[in-house]
Write a protein that holds these residues in place. Structure first.
Motif, PDB file in Angstrom:
ATOM      1  N   ILE A 103       0.861  -1.179   0.000  1.00 33.46           N
ATOM      2  CA  ILE A 103       0.000   0.000   0.000  1.00 33.46           C
ATOM      3  C   ILE A 103       0.901   1.234   0.000  1.00 33.46           C
ATOM      4  CG2 ILE A 103      -1.748   1.300   1.247  1.00 33.46           C
ATOM      5  CD1 ILE A 103      -2.807  -1.313   0.108  1.00 33.46           C
ATOM      6  N   LYS A 104       0.807   2.027  -1.040  1.00 32.04           N
ATOM      7  CA  LYS A 104       1.606   3.245  -1.136  1.00 32.04           C
ATOM      8  C   LYS A 104       1.102   4.284  -0.143  1.00 32.04           C
ATOM      9  CE  LYS A 104       4.528   6.205  -3.054  1.00 32.04           C
ATOM     10  NZ  LYS A 104       5.992   6.037  -2.974  1.00 32.04           N
ATOM     11  N   SER A 133      10.367   0.515   1.077  1.00 29.73           N
ATOM     12  CA  SER A 133      10.549  -0.628   0.199  1.00 29.73           C
ATOM     13  C   SER A 133      10.840  -0.083  -1.195  1.00 29.73           C
ATOM     14  CB  SER A 133       9.300  -1.519   0.213  1.00 29.73           C
ATOM     15  OG  SER A 133       8.178  -0.801  -0.273  1.00 29.73           O
ATOM     16  N   ARG A 134      10.786  -0.947  -2.194  1.00 28.69           N
ATOM     17  CA  ARG A 134      11.073  -0.496  -3.556  1.00 28.69           C
ATOM     18  C   ARG A 134      10.078   0.554  -4.035  1.00 28.69           C
ATOM     19  NH1 ARG A 134      12.667  -5.988  -6.957  1.00 28.69           N
ATOM     20  NH2 ARG A 134      14.564  -6.496  -5.761  1.00 28.69           N
ATOM     21  N   GLY A 135       8.897   0.519  -3.467  1.00 26.37           N
ATOM     22  CA  GLY A 135       7.874   1.487  -3.869  1.00 26.37           C
ATOM     23  C   GLY A 135       7.923   2.786  -3.090  1.00 26.37           C
ATOM     24  N   THR A 157       1.221  -4.249   8.382  1.00 25.92           N
ATOM     25  CA  THR A 157       2.610  -4.127   8.820  1.00 25.92           C
ATOM     26  C   THR A 157       3.292  -3.047   7.979  1.00 25.92           C
ATOM     27  OG1 THR A 157       3.449  -5.772   7.248  1.00 25.92           O
ATOM     28  CG2 THR A 157       2.679  -6.594   9.389  1.00 25.92           C
ATOM     29  N   ALA A 158       4.540  -2.773   8.309  1.00 27.50           N
ATOM     30  CA  ALA A 158       5.344  -1.872   7.485  1.00 27.50           C
ATOM     31  C   ALA A 158       5.625  -2.526   6.133  1.00 27.50           C
ATOM     32  CB  ALA A 158       6.651  -1.534   8.201  1.00 27.50           C
ATOM     33  N   GLY A 159       5.854  -1.709   5.126  1.00 31.79           N
ATOM     34  CA  GLY A 159       5.955  -2.210   3.762  1.00 31.79           C
ATOM     35  C   GLY A 159       7.133  -3.109   3.498  1.00 31.79           C
ATOM     36  N   GLN A 160       8.237  -2.975   4.260  1.00 35.06           N
ATOM     37  CA  GLN A 160       9.418  -3.781   3.988  1.00 35.06           C
ATOM     38  C   GLN A 160       9.356  -5.160   4.633  1.00 35.06           C
ATOM     39  OE1 GLN A 160       9.320  -1.450   6.230  1.00 35.06           O
ATOM     40  NE2 GLN A 160      10.519  -1.974   8.044  1.00 35.06           N
TER      41      GLN A 160
END
Length: 287
Positions: A103-104, A133-135, A157-160
């Motif tokens: 989710i951005k 993360s990559r996004g 959770t957190a994106g990474q």
């Protein structure tokens, strides 16, 4: 009626389980208007201040949204909808599937103040489930659904964070109450996952809970097993026919992302974003 509002059928299912309105103090805006205002904001992703006046003051919608989030009311309503569907035999426990999605986070979601005192508490959320993360700056939704694509549990959770590392938490979050006396239903009979969950450690976490794991073997795991020869053991059992239905979780994720305030994170506080995801999940059960 706006297309984002609750229909009469949905309202009849939801109304008996809502908190009672107080009969003292200032004029109280009815629950239906406020919930429709919250749904309008979730569907459109607009700022709270832009909620149309027909739903009442935007402050009322935001205040009730946050208070019910902190009191666990949204989570309780979701459990009630799941229990009603299970009692009617509408939950497919044999075809569950599990996956995660990025989710951005919009720039307005970053920069929440940190309370030094509360951050020292055990289990306190200090990163508001935001990570790089990559996004870019993202969060991640981990979702387990039944065979019809209806969400059984949700974790943010957190994106990474790794998808597979939270498979145990997602499965443990399933808690569908039974009518009358008896323990809640917490385990599907099987769960379909993709190769990201194919490592032996994650398979064992699923199987240790008495759940059949339907997952194709990872290519690197297969090469490692073949390289060891007899010591590599037999390949894990895989039901290719049953695995074809794993796309139900992908379809459920797409339906959740129809709510623009879920597809893009605008909330600074993690508990507010999780409340929005919970409401969207509850609406899927009401459809």
């Amino acid at each position: 009626m706006s297309r984002t509002d609750l229909t009469e059928k949905q309202w009849c299912k939801l109304e008996p389980h809502l908190p009672s309105n107080p009969h003292h103090g200032h004029v109280y805006v009815e629950h239906r208007h406020v919930i429709n205002g919250i749904l309008w904001r979730l569907r459109t992703g607009a700022p709270w201040r832009d909620i149309p006046p027909r739903y009442g003051p935007w402050q009322t919608c935001y205040d009730r949204f946050v208070r019910w989030s902190r009191s666990g009311t949204w989570q309780r309503l979701l459990r009630v909808m799941q229990a009603a569907a299970d009692e009617a035999g509408l939950v497919d426990w044999d075809g569950a599937a599990l996956d995660a999605t990025y989710i951005k986070a919009q720039r307005s979601a970053v920069g929440a103040r940190k309370n030094a005192a509360s951050s020292r508490k055990k289990g306190a959320v200090t990163d508001e489930w935001l990570g790089r993360s990559r996004g870019g700056i993202t969060s991640k939704i981990h979702l387990c659904v039944d065979g019809h694509g209806l969400p059984l549990s949700v974790l943010v959770t957190a994106g990474q964070c790794s998808d597979a590392a939270h498979v145990g938490q997602v499965l443990d979050a399933i808690n569908v109450p039974r009518p009358g006396r008896g323990r809640p239903r917490k385990r599907p009979s099987s769960v379909r996952v993709d190769r990201a969950y194919g490592a032996r450690h994650y398979r064992q976490q699923i199987q240790a809970r008495g759940i059949r794991c339907i997952c194709p073997e990872r290519q690197d795991a297969r090469q490692n097993r073949l390289r060891k020869g007899r010591r590599g053991g037999a390949p894990p059992r895989f039901d290719a026919q049953a695995y074809k239905g794993r796309n139900v979780v992908e379809r459920a994720i797409n339906r959740l992302k129809d709510f623009r305030a879920v597809a893009t994170r605008y909330d600074k506080r993690g508990h507010n974003y999780l409340a929005g995801v919970t409401i969207a999940t509850m609406i899927l059960w009401l459809l």
